[in-house]
Each structure stands twice: as structure tokens, then as C-alpha cells.
Design a protein around this motif. Structure first.
Motif, PDB file in Angstrom:
ATOM      1  N   VAL A  25      42.803  39.600  36.311  1.00 30.57           N
ATOM      2  CA  VAL A  25      41.862  38.522  36.607  1.00 30.57           C
ATOM      3  C   VAL A  25      40.501  39.150  36.839  1.00 30.57           C
ATOM      4  N   ILE A  26      39.454  38.476  36.386  1.00 30.43           N
ATOM      5  CA  ILE A  26      38.117  38.888  36.811  1.00 30.43           C
ATOM      6  C   ILE A  26      37.679  37.925  37.911  1.00 30.43           C
ATOM      7  N   GLY A  27      36.912  38.449  38.854  1.00 32.08           N
ATOM      8  CA  GLY A  27      36.279  37.583  39.839  1.00 32.08           C
ATOM      9  C   GLY A  27      34.878  37.323  39.324  1.00 32.08           C
TER      10      GLY A  27
ATOM     11  N   TRP B 122      31.743  47.766  40.738  1.00 33.54           N
ATOM     12  CA  TRP B 122      31.216  48.806  39.850  1.00 33.54           C
ATOM     13  C   TRP B 122      32.362  49.697  39.344  1.00 33.54           C
TER      14      TRP B 122
ATOM     15  N   ALA C 202      38.276  45.591  37.576  1.00 38.85           N
ATOM     16  CA  ALA C 202      38.494  44.330  36.848  1.00 38.85           C
ATOM     17  C   ALA C 202      38.706  44.538  35.349  1.00 38.85           C
TER      18      ALA C 202
ATOM     19  N   LEU D 167      39.350  32.713  37.140  1.00 41.60           N
ATOM     20  CA  LEU D 167      39.889  31.559  37.880  1.00 41.60           C
ATOM     21  C   LEU D 167      38.807  30.727  38.563  1.00 41.60           C
TER      22      LEU D 167
ATOM     23  N   GLY E 297      30.828  39.930  53.985  1.00 43.43           N
ATOM     24  CA  GLY E 297      30.081  41.135  53.595  1.00 43.43           C
ATOM     25  C   GLY E 297      28.593  40.840  53.494  1.00 43.43           C
TER      26      GLY E 297
ATOM     27  N   ILE F 237      26.808  40.110  50.858  1.00 45.68           N
ATOM     28  CA  ILE F 237      26.457  39.024  49.940  1.00 45.68           C
ATOM     29  C   ILE F 237      27.628  38.045  49.877  1.00 45.68           C
TER      30      ILE F 237
ATOM     31  N   ALA G 177      40.674  41.505  47.128  1.00 41.60           N
ATOM     32  CA  ALA G 177      41.429  42.473  46.297  1.00 41.60           C
ATOM     33  C   ALA G 177      40.927  43.894  46.468  1.00 41.60           C
TER      34      ALA G 177
ATOM     35  N   HIS H 211      34.138  44.218  53.063  1.00 40.72           N
ATOM     36  CA  HIS H 211      33.954  44.208  54.519  1.00 40.72           C
ATOM     37  C   HIS H 211      32.499  43.964  54.899  1.00 40.72           C
TER      38      HIS H 211
ATOM     39  N   ILE I 211      44.133  45.150  44.577  1.00 44.75           N
ATOM     40  CA  ILE I 211      43.362  45.496  43.365  1.00 44.75           C
ATOM     41  C   ILE I 211      44.057  44.923  42.119  1.00 44.75           C
ATOM     42  N   GLY I 212      44.557  43.728  42.270  1.00 44.78           N
ATOM     43  CA  GLY I 212      45.136  43.004  41.129  1.00 44.78           C
ATOM     44  C   GLY I 212      46.511  43.468  40.699  1.00 44.78           C
TER      45      GLY I 212
ATOM     46  N   GLY J  39      49.908  40.833  40.763  1.00 44.05           N
ATOM     47  CA  GLY J  39      49.962  39.647  39.921  1.00 44.05           C
ATOM     48  C   GLY J  39      48.673  38.865  40.065  1.00 44.05           C
TER      49      GLY J  39
ATOM     50  N   VAL K  29      46.567  36.225  41.805  1.00 42.21           N
ATOM     51  CA  VAL K  29      46.465  35.443  43.041  1.00 42.21           C
ATOM     52  C   VAL K  29      45.880  34.088  42.670  1.00 42.21           C
TER      53      VAL K  29
ATOM     54  N   HIS L  47      21.031  40.602  48.300  1.00 41.85           N
ATOM     55  CA  HIS L  47      21.134  41.951  47.761  1.00 41.85           C
ATOM     56  C   HIS L  47      21.462  41.968  46.269  1.00 41.85           C
TER      57      HIS L  47
ATOM     58  N   GLY M 201      35.999  48.870  45.059  1.00 42.30           N
ATOM     59  CA  GLY M 201      35.164  47.993  44.217  1.00 42.30           C
ATOM     60  C   GLY M 201      33.788  48.568  43.940  1.00 42.30           C
TER      61      GLY M 201
HETATM   62  C1  LIG Z   1      25.189  43.245  45.309  1.00 41.69           C
HETATM   63  C2  LIG Z   1      26.548  43.607  45.831  1.00 41.69           C
HETATM   64  C3  LIG Z   1      26.775  43.624  47.194  1.00 41.69           C
HETATM   65  C4  LIG Z   1      28.044  43.977  47.697  1.00 41.69           C
HETATM   66  N1  LIG Z   1      28.224  43.988  49.047  1.00 41.69           N
HETATM   67  C5  LIG Z   1      29.411  44.375  49.550  1.00 41.69           C
HETATM   68  C6  LIG Z   1      29.628  44.441  50.961  1.00 41.69           C
HETATM   69  O1  LIG Z   1      28.770  44.084  51.760  1.00 41.69           O
HETATM   70  N2  LIG Z   1      30.826  44.898  51.394  1.00 41.69           N
HETATM   71  C7  LIG Z   1      31.803  45.302  50.538  1.00 41.69           C
HETATM   72  O2  LIG Z   1      32.854  45.758  51.004  1.00 41.69           O
HETATM   73  N3  LIG Z   1      31.647  45.213  49.204  1.00 41.69           N
HETATM   74  C8  LIG Z   1      30.489  44.767  48.696  1.00 41.69           C
HETATM   75  N4  LIG Z   1      30.322  44.687  47.340  1.00 41.69           N
HETATM   76  C9  LIG Z   1      31.476  44.991  46.472  1.00 41.69           C
HETATM   77  C10 LIG Z   1      32.225  43.710  46.098  1.00 41.69           C
HETATM   78  O3  LIG Z   1      32.496  42.934  47.228  1.00 41.69           O
HETATM   79  C11 LIG Z   1      33.580  44.061  45.449  1.00 41.69           C
HETATM   80  O4  LIG Z   1      33.375  44.843  44.310  1.00 41.69           O
HETATM   81  C12 LIG Z   1      34.375  42.792  45.053  1.00 41.69           C
HETATM   82  O5  LIG Z   1      35.637  43.187  44.589  1.00 41.69           O
HETATM   83  C13 LIG Z   1      33.694  41.996  43.976  1.00 41.69           C
HETATM   84  O6  LIG Z   1      34.299  40.726  43.891  1.00 41.69           O
HETATM   85  P1  LIG Z   1      34.316  39.917  42.534  1.00 41.69           P
HETATM   86  O7  LIG Z   1      34.675  38.503  42.843  1.00 41.69           O
HETATM   87  O8  LIG Z   1      33.057  40.122  41.802  1.00 41.69           O
HETATM   88  O9  LIG Z   1      35.545  40.592  41.795  1.00 41.69           O
HETATM   89  P2  LIG Z   1      35.599  41.491  40.474  1.00 41.69           P
HETATM   90  O10 LIG Z   1      34.627  42.585  40.590  1.00 41.69           O
HETATM   91  O11 LIG Z   1      35.482  40.630  39.284  1.00 41.69           O
HETATM   92  O12 LIG Z   1      37.095  42.050  40.592  1.00 41.69           O
HETATM   93  C14 LIG Z   1      37.441  42.918  41.630  1.00 41.69           C
HETATM   94  C15 LIG Z   1      38.962  43.075  41.676  1.00 41.69           C
HETATM   95  O13 LIG Z   1      39.551  41.853  42.110  1.00 41.69           O
HETATM   96  C16 LIG Z   1      40.636  41.511  41.247  1.00 41.69           C
HETATM   97  N5  LIG Z   1      40.801  40.061  41.274  1.00 41.69           N
HETATM   98  C17 LIG Z   1      39.843  39.127  41.268  1.00 41.69           C
HETATM   99  N6  LIG Z   1      40.408  37.907  41.327  1.00 41.69           N
HETATM  100  C18 LIG Z   1      41.742  38.082  41.366  1.00 41.69           C
HETATM  101  C19 LIG Z   1      42.868  37.208  41.421  1.00 41.69           C
HETATM  102  N7  LIG Z   1      42.724  35.872  41.438  1.00 41.69           N
HETATM  103  N8  LIG Z   1      44.096  37.752  41.420  1.00 41.69           N
HETATM  104  C20 LIG Z   1      44.281  39.101  41.386  1.00 41.69           C
HETATM  105  N9  LIG Z   1      43.253  39.959  41.340  1.00 41.69           N
HETATM  106  C21 LIG Z   1      42.015  39.458  41.335  1.00 41.69           C
HETATM  107  C22 LIG Z   1      40.177  42.046  39.905  1.00 41.69           C
HETATM  108  O14 LIG Z   1      41.247  42.175  39.000  1.00 41.69           O
HETATM  109  C23 LIG Z   1      39.602  43.375  40.327  1.00 41.69           C
HETATM  110  O15 LIG Z   1      40.632  44.302  40.485  1.00 41.69           O
HETATM  111  C24 LIG Z   1      29.087  44.315  46.799  1.00 41.69           C
HETATM  112  C25 LIG Z   1      28.873  44.280  45.424  1.00 41.69           C
HETATM  113  C26 LIG Z   1      27.615  43.926  44.941  1.00 41.69           C
HETATM  114  C27 LIG Z   1      27.374  43.889  43.460  1.00 41.69           C
END
Ligand SMILES: Cc1cc2nc3c(=O)[nH]c(=O)nc-3n(C[C@H](O)[C@H](O)[C@H](O)COP(=O)(O)OP(=O)(O)OC[C@H]3O[C@@H](n4cnc5c(N)ncnc54)[C@H](O)[C@@H]3O)c2cc1C
Length: 502
Positions: A44-46, A51, A55, A64, A107, A109, A119, A123, A167-168, A171, A173, A300, A429
Motif C-alpha cells: 500500500v502507498i500512503g 524517503w 512504500a 487507500l 508528528g 506535519i 507503519a 512520532h 512497515i506493510g 498485509g 491495513v 514543513h 520512513g
Molecule cells: C515533510 C515531512 C515531515 C515529516 N515529519 C515527521 C515527523 O515529525 N515525525 C516522524 O516520525 N516522521 C516524519 N516524517 C516521516 C513520515 O511520517 C513517514 O515517512 C510516514 O511513513 C509517511 O506516511 P505516508 O502516509 O506518506 O506513507 P508512505 O510513505 O506512502 O508509506 C510508508 C509505509 O507505510 C505503509 N503503508 C501505508 N499505508 C498502509 C496500509 N494501509 N497498510 C499497510 N501498510 C501501509 C507503506 O507500505 C510504507 O511501508 C515526515 C516526512 C515528511 C516528508
């Protein structure tokens, strides 16, 4: 509906094109997609804010975002929300706020989706990570006997501890249950002159348990964003002005300055900015109370950047920060930056040649943010700990995506050195350059995690190449027999190093 789609993450450091891409709108559609693509790699992508390769998936990517329902529940003293996995945190927080409630933690943002944030152990400061709070998840996976896709609810024991931050790998979620609390306000003020040292920043923690603090590179002094819950629970009348100040002067103007110095001046002026201007231009001791999520977050995502964040135990923080200062001075061109004591600690790691080559290759240009995470009750979030609180230390670069070689060299060396010296874990992440075996050694409960992941996904279809390589390294690691009940697994695999306690 399956479609082709080219996906690029927020940091523009990853692009991939899965064979199939779909945006299901219900659990039944998720199950149909799983049945349709049985045997293929599925992820799944969120909101693609990671970085790391978390995903990435070359076969079937599911998004989703259309599964974002929010339902509040109140039973006696229990208050919780059942939220669709694809719900953006901002939408969740605003809906909760409308009804007078909020999440226990958030967190920096709110752009991520709730399942994506959980995942990877996302924090904030002074609380557990979001993953810790997850009370149950609904998970689409395959039934071991029939091979058909089914929904399972995970709500207790090690399975829940695994599912909280997976980290996915367990299965798809589809929804999560999280506790909620009444909305509250936080008092905040920025302090530099009264802080300056790490010791002073840590001393203030008792009074300001939600604080986060910063080390200014090139000045190597600390400033703190002191935060505490406001007992009166009242927003200051000037809260709107404080928000405007943050938005214009810090979120926008300061970041434009970083972009200008890094991208146009190629680093010229960075040291002067930190040594002579930045600490003096931030308004100190302006005490303002505002709604919790407004104080805890910033804009941010406005400017594209890349980040590595490492996590160390409280007892290793002083040693880590000492190393960070010397390491970044080396990157900035000071050949003798590493003190003799540090050099002798680094010698057995065999990194000298690479550290020498690093000299002069990277000029750090952003405040280094340090946040405290209370020990998480999870198996593999970065904050998981059986004893001490964990501190995150973050390194951000605003270099253009095609000009990040220096940052990536720094991130790689930083991760490997601090993992060996201080048991530092990189964020799942964020940029996460550690080799699988090294990563595995940092998580005493990862053997149990793998056991559960194998149970939920014996074919490994929910693992991408990165997670497959990480979990494969668990088998070859000797110290954590997966037969051990989690509670008796000790932290004995940490490399012992005197610097850690310095
Ligand atoms: C500008 C910025 C600020 C940030 N600030 C913080 C911060 O303050 N604190 C912190 O800890 N992190 C921070 N992060 C990191 C961010 O919170 C993580 O990288 C987070 O995982 C991103 O969520 P996303 O929805 O974009 O998921 P994605 O990056 O799209 O995916 C992350 C992981 O989640 C899995 N996933 C998503 N949805 C599901 C689902 N339904 N079922 C199973 N797996 C799933 C994906 O497969 C992947 O493994 C920041 C990132 C950015 C770009």
C-alpha cells in the motif's frame, strides 16, 4: 479498477511504476484485489512521504485514500476513533477537533495518512510514537488454508505489537482503532540564551515534558522549544499572531534563506547565518498557549527536502551529540575535527578511509532537531524500548534532488558510525542506508516480528525487496532466537562502546 501509474515520493529520491495500481473504496474491493493478484508482490502507498524504500513496490500498489471514514466511540471512560487506513492525519485531527477531541500524539506535519504514519513509527516529542497507541488494526491478508483473502482483526499480544509498526509486512491495513483524548492547549516558548548546552536542554525536560530542542550547527549550541500542557486550557489572545509569526518568519522566510544559501550560494554564508544571525533573530520567551495540534506541527512540507533521523537511548545521547558535532565539522572541511578519543573509538569500525574522504564534502545547513520518544510497546518501531526513553536526532538537507551526493554520503557514514557506536536506529520512513544485517542487530525483538510476519504472510507477498532483505537477515542473526518470548529477550546484542556513556 487497475491502472498504470508512475509514483514519485515527496523527497523526489524515489520513482517507480507498479504493474498495477488501484484505489479501492471498501474492504471488499481490497479483498477482491488481493484475490485477483494472488502471488504478486502487494504494497500500500500512503501519501508517499517516506524517503526510504518502505512504500516501493514494482507489482501491485494500492492507494487507500478513499477508505478514510472516521467514527468516534465513547464507552464509559474509554474514548476511541475507528479510522480508515487512508485517512489523512490532518482530516482526522480536524474532525476530532470539531467534536472536541484529539489524538494522543502527532508528528511535525499532518500530511501523511494514518496507516502510513503508524507503519513507520512516526512520532512527535515527549510522547510515544503514534504506533504505540494503536489498539487494534483490521488487516487484509490471505487465509493460510484456503488461500483466499480475508480480513483479520489484530487487537492483542505480540501480534498487535507487531502490527502497530509493521512497515506493510503483515498485509493491507484497512482501518485502525486509536484512543482519543479531549482537545487541549499547549504553552510554548523558544529559549536560547538560557539553554545553550545539551545538559541545560535536558534539565528543562521535567518542567517542559513536550519540548523539542535543536543544536545549531557551526555554533554547536542548543536552543529549546519549551512545551507543556496548559492547565488552564485557554488559547492566548495572541495565538493567531504567533501562528502568523511562525508561518511567515520561520516556515517561509527562514526556509527561503536556507534554499538561497544552499542552492544559489552553494553553502556560502551558512556558517555566518548560524554563528551570527539565526539564534538572535528568533523571538525568545514569548509564551503562547494554543490548540495542541497547532503548536505541535509546522508547515514543513512547503519546500522539498530530504532527511535522515537516528534514534538513540537517553544514555547514549550525550556521546551521540559529541560525535555529531565532530563528524559534521569534518564534513565541513576540518580535517582534525575528530578528537583522539573519538578516533580510537572509530578505529575498530574500519571507517577511517571513508571518513577521510568525507572531509570537505558536506556542509550541514539546518538546525538539528532532537525529540524525546517515550518507550514504545511495539516490536520494531524506532522508539521500541524495554527501559529508557529514546531520542531522535534529525538531519535535513534542502539541496536540490540532483545535488544530494554530499548529503547521501553523510547519511550513509552517519548511520553506520552511530549504529556501531551508539546502537542508533535510522527512521524506517526516512533515509535508511544501513545494510540489513546491521539494521536487524538494532532491534532485539525483530526475531519475534519476523515470526509473526511469516505467520500472516508465509509467501512474503507483502514484503518489497527492501523488507525482504531485512527480514531475511533475521534468520542469519544468532542472538535473537524467534522462539524466545519477547519479554525475556535481552538487549544484549548492542555493541559495547565506552563512548555511548560519555
Ligand atoms: C515533510 C515531512 C515531515 C515529516 N515529519 C515527521 C515527523 O515529525 N515525525 C516522524 O516520525 N516522521 C516524519 N516524517 C516521516 C513520515 O511520517 C513517514 O515517512 C510516514 O511513513 C509517511 O506516511 P505516508 O502516509 O506518506 O506513507 P508512505 O510513505 O506512502 O508509506 C510508508 C509505509 O507505510 C505503509 N503503508 C501505508 N499505508 C498502509 C496500509 N494501509 N497498510 C499497510 N501498510 C501501509 C507503506 O507500505 C510504507 O511501508 C515526515 C516526512 C515528511 C516528508
Amino acid at each position: 479498477m487497475s491502472q498504470t501509474m508512475r509514483l514519485t515520493n515527496f523527497g523526489r529520491n524515489l520513482t517507480w511504476q507498479p504493474e498495477h495500481f488501484a484505489q479501492p473504496t471498501s474492504e471488499q474491493e481490497v479483498l477482491d484485489l488481493l484475490n485477483q493478484h494472488r502471488g504478486k508482490q502487494i504494497r500500500v502507498i500512503g501519501r508517499l512521504h517516506a524517503w526510504s524504500e518502505a512504500a516501493k513496490c514494482n507489482e501491485v500498489s494500492l492507494d487507500l485514500r478513499n477508505m478514510s471514514s472516521i467514527t468516534l466511540h465513547h464507552e464509559g471512560d474509554d474514548h476511541w476513533v475507528e479510522v480508515g487506513a487512508g485517512c489523512r492525519i490532518k482530516d482526522l485531527i480536524l474532525e476530532l477537533d470539531r467534536q472536541g477531541w484529539t489524538l494522543p500524539s502527532v508528528g511535525l506535519i499532518m500530511d501523511q495518512c494514518i496507516a502510513g504514519a503508524c507503519a513507520t513509527g512516526t512520532h512527535g516529542s515527549g510522547r510515544h510514537s503514534l504506533s504505540h497507541y494503536v489498539q487494534s488494526v483490521r488487516l487484509a491478508t490471505y487465509d493460510a488454508e484456503t488461500g483466499q483473502a480475508v480480513i483479520r482483526t489484530v487487537d492483542e499480544g505480540d501480534e498487535l505489537r507487531a502490527a502497530r509498526c509493521a512497515i506493510g509486512c503483515l498485509g493491507v491495513v484497512t482501518s485502525l482503532r486509536l484512543p482519543i483524548r479531549p482537545q487541549y492547549t499547549i504553552r510554548e516558548q523558544i529559549r536560547y540564551r538560557q539553554i545553550r548546552t545539551l545538559e541545560a536542554a535536558l534539565d528543562a525536560e521535567e518542567e517542559y515534558p513536550l519540548q523539542q530542542f535543536y543544536m545549531y550547527p557551526w555554533l554547536w549550541e542548543f536552543a529549546a522549544q519549551h512545551r507543556e500542557e496548559d492547565r488552564d486550557n485557554k488559547r492566548s489572545s495572541v495565538a493567531w499572531l504567533y501562528r502568523l509569526y511562525w508561518l511567515i518568519s520561520l516556515d517561509i522566510f527562514l526556509h527561503l534563506e536556507f534554499l538561497f544559501l544552499v542552492r544559489i550560494c552553494r553553502g556560502w554564508g551558512i556558517r555566518t547565518l548560524f554563528r551570527s544571525f539565526l539564534p538572535k533573530t528568533v523571538i525568545e520567551n514569548w509564551v503562547v498557549s494554543d490548540t495542541a495540534y497547532k503548536q505541535l506541527t509546522m508547515q514543513h512540507s512547503l519546500f522539498r527536502h530530504i532527511e535522515i533521523e537516528i534514534f538513540v537511548k537517553r544514555s547514549h545521547l550525550p556521546g551521540t551529540m559529541k560525535f555529531v558535532e565532530q563528524f559534521l565539522r569534518l564534513g565541513g572541511g576540518e580535517r582534525d575535527a575528530l578528537a583522539p578519543e573519538m578516533r580510537s573509538q572509530l578505529e575498530p569500525l574500519g571507517l577511517f578511509d571513508e571518513l577521510d574522504a568525507f572531509c570537505g564534502k558536506y556542509l550541514h545547513h539546518y538546525p538539528i532537531c532532537i525529540r524525546k520518544i517515550l518507550p514504545d510497546d511495539t516490536l520494531i518501531s524506532m522508539g521500541s524500548s524495554d527501559d529508557e526513553a529514546i531520542y531522535s536526532v534529525s538531519f535535513i538537507s534542502y539541496a536540490r534532488p540532483d545535488d544530494r551526493a554530499g548529503f547521501l554520503m553523510m547519511a550513509d557514514l552517519l548511520a553506520r558510525s552511530t549504529a556501531a557506536l551508539f546502537g542508533a536506529r535510522p527512521h524506517w520512513g526516512k533515509v535508511n542506508p544501513l545494510p540489513p544485517k546491521t539494521l536487524v542487530d538494532l532491534y532485539p525483538h525483530i526475531g519475534r516480528f519476523k515470526q509473526i510476519a511469516d505467520q500472516y504472510d508465509p509467501e512474503g507477498v507483502f514484503r518489497n525487496e527492501w523488507m525482504q532483505s531485512v527480514l531475511s537477515a533475521v534468520d542469519s542473526s544468532d542472538a535473537r532466537s524467534s522462539d524466545n518470548p519477547v519479554s525475556t529477550v535481552s538487549d544484549s546484542t548492542e555493541p559495547s562502546n565506552p563512548l555511548r556513556n560519555s
